[in-house]
Write an enzyme that holds these catalytic residues in place. Sequence first.
Site, PDB file in Angstrom:
ATOM      1  CB  SER A   1      -0.873   0.003   1.247  1.00 41.88           C
ATOM      2  OG  SER A   1      -0.055   0.210   2.382  1.00 41.88           O
ATOM      3  CE  LYS A   2      -1.074   7.419  -2.405  1.00 43.88           C
ATOM      4  NZ  LYS A   2      -1.971   8.526  -2.427  1.00 43.88           N
ATOM      5  NE  ARG A   3      -0.085   0.834   6.207  1.00 44.85           N
ATOM      6  CZ  ARG A   3       0.195  -0.437   6.471  1.00 44.85           C
ATOM      7  NH1 ARG A   3       1.202  -0.740   7.252  1.00 44.85           N
ATOM      8  NH2 ARG A   3      -0.523  -1.407   5.947  1.00 44.85           N
ATOM      9  CG  HIS A   4       3.494  -1.561   2.807  1.00 47.39           C
ATOM     10  ND1 HIS A   4       2.243  -2.055   2.586  1.00 47.39           N
ATOM     11  CD2 HIS A   4       3.844  -1.949   4.040  1.00 47.39           C
ATOM     12  CE1 HIS A   4       1.856  -2.733   3.635  1.00 47.39           C
ATOM     13  NE2 HIS A   4       2.799  -2.678   4.542  1.00 47.39           N
ATOM     14  N   GLY A   5       5.250   2.079   0.443  1.00 45.29           N
ATOM     15  CA  GLY A   5       6.130   2.485  -0.642  1.00 45.29           C
ATOM     16  C   GLY A   5       5.513   2.246  -2.007  1.00 45.29           C
TER      17      GLY A   5
END
Length: 466
Positions: free
Chosen positions: A245-249
């Site tokens: 996800s966005k949070r992961h990159g």
Amino acid sequence: MTQRIRTRFAPSPTGFLHIGGARTALFSWAFARHHGGDFILRIEDTDVARSSAEKVQGILDSMAWLGLEWDEGPFYQMQRMDRYREVIAQMLRAGTAYYCYMQPEELEELREAQRARGEKPRYDGRWRSEPGKALPQPPAGVSPVVRFRNPRDGKVAWNDTVKGLIEFDNAELDDLIIARPDGTPTYNFCVVVDDWDMRITHVLRGDDHVNNTPRQINILRALGAEVPQYGHLSMILGPDGQKLSKRHGAVSVMQYDEEGYLPEAVVNYLGRLGWSHGDDEVFSREQFVEWFDLDHITPSAAQFDFDKLGWLNGLYIRKLAPEALAEKLAPRLAARGLETAGGPALEAVVALYRERVNTLVELADSVAAYYLAPTPPEDLLEQHLSDAAKSALASLRKRLATCEWEQANLNAAIKQTCSEFGLKMPQVAIPLRVALLGVTQTPSIDAVLGVFGREHVLARLDVALA
Ligand code: GLU
């Protein structure tokens, strides 16, 4: 003669190019390059509501940043509508597609009845002609869809270059709608015509497309087209094993640029994300192209590891000559409003710090204080610039005003100051760091003085001692 390899990358410009798409592009590109073939860029922009010129540009910029140059294209599906219509007409004539006048309400009714009987909802083929079957009369004023006449029996199978043999029963596949009532072609159909017209030999794409492949193969066969080899790349998961996800990159490739990653490092990192060459972790783009093959793509999901990307990026930063690194850094400093021209030589400063950072942003953070006098917090000043410390710095200033600007002499000047005041090295070096750069930790202090230069050192000491 062996077949010329032709691969394609076919992003939908409904968002930015993220890390998963970039890996698909990289693998398709590398496979074509490895075989001296062609790499084609195709923009699948038929979702008009969600596509935009800006998003297309973002994808092109990302490809350029990664250095994935294409040989043909970009082709835009919206510019190929006439061609899709032509093929639909051809299939209608050949009987491999047919008009279906079923109304949405009828379809819903059918589905409900199927569900009530515990069956999987599917089209019942009521407008599909069969020997001996009488078709209903087309209702007046209804624009039909066009359906593909999918084989009824047997299986459709392919040897996936990543996942091995995959097969579907034809009985599982509906007669796919290939044109809507207004005549516009549907997604799977455009992909088929494009892969056919563009003579694609190998399709590498995300495994979210596995279910489209049997339909696409059947349509290609109906057209008498050569079926390419398919390889479906497994998902990229976040470090916690969840969908990236966005949070992961899973952010735009261009955000990696903003965050100070080098394209060489990102390409190297992506190369190892689901593909391997023994235990090799660090390789150049050229080496990757030379080694890349389809045999060593892992069928299991790859995990995104930020620490590893950071580690690789640090390596690539240190591979750059200080001059080249300074050249990359200067615009970033300028963007922060920092003028490097009159200050200490940037290549000397970056040479001092490049061992300590993993990104260009960290490097810019580290060297910024050389170009704009910092305003250290009061408590730091109180703690480290006591009157005693200031006296020592004032004495050191005198020595620095006249000594030869060589690291050994600078070191000697600090040592002499220490013995003059009965202080230990850190008792002079730390106040000096705070006075010059507003921090308590830096690379070796004599090296810092060396790159700073006499003029700047004296000027900053004067401010601190004022
Ligand atoms: N446009 C599709 C996507 O962005 C890719 C289709 C394909 O590679 O066949 O997911």
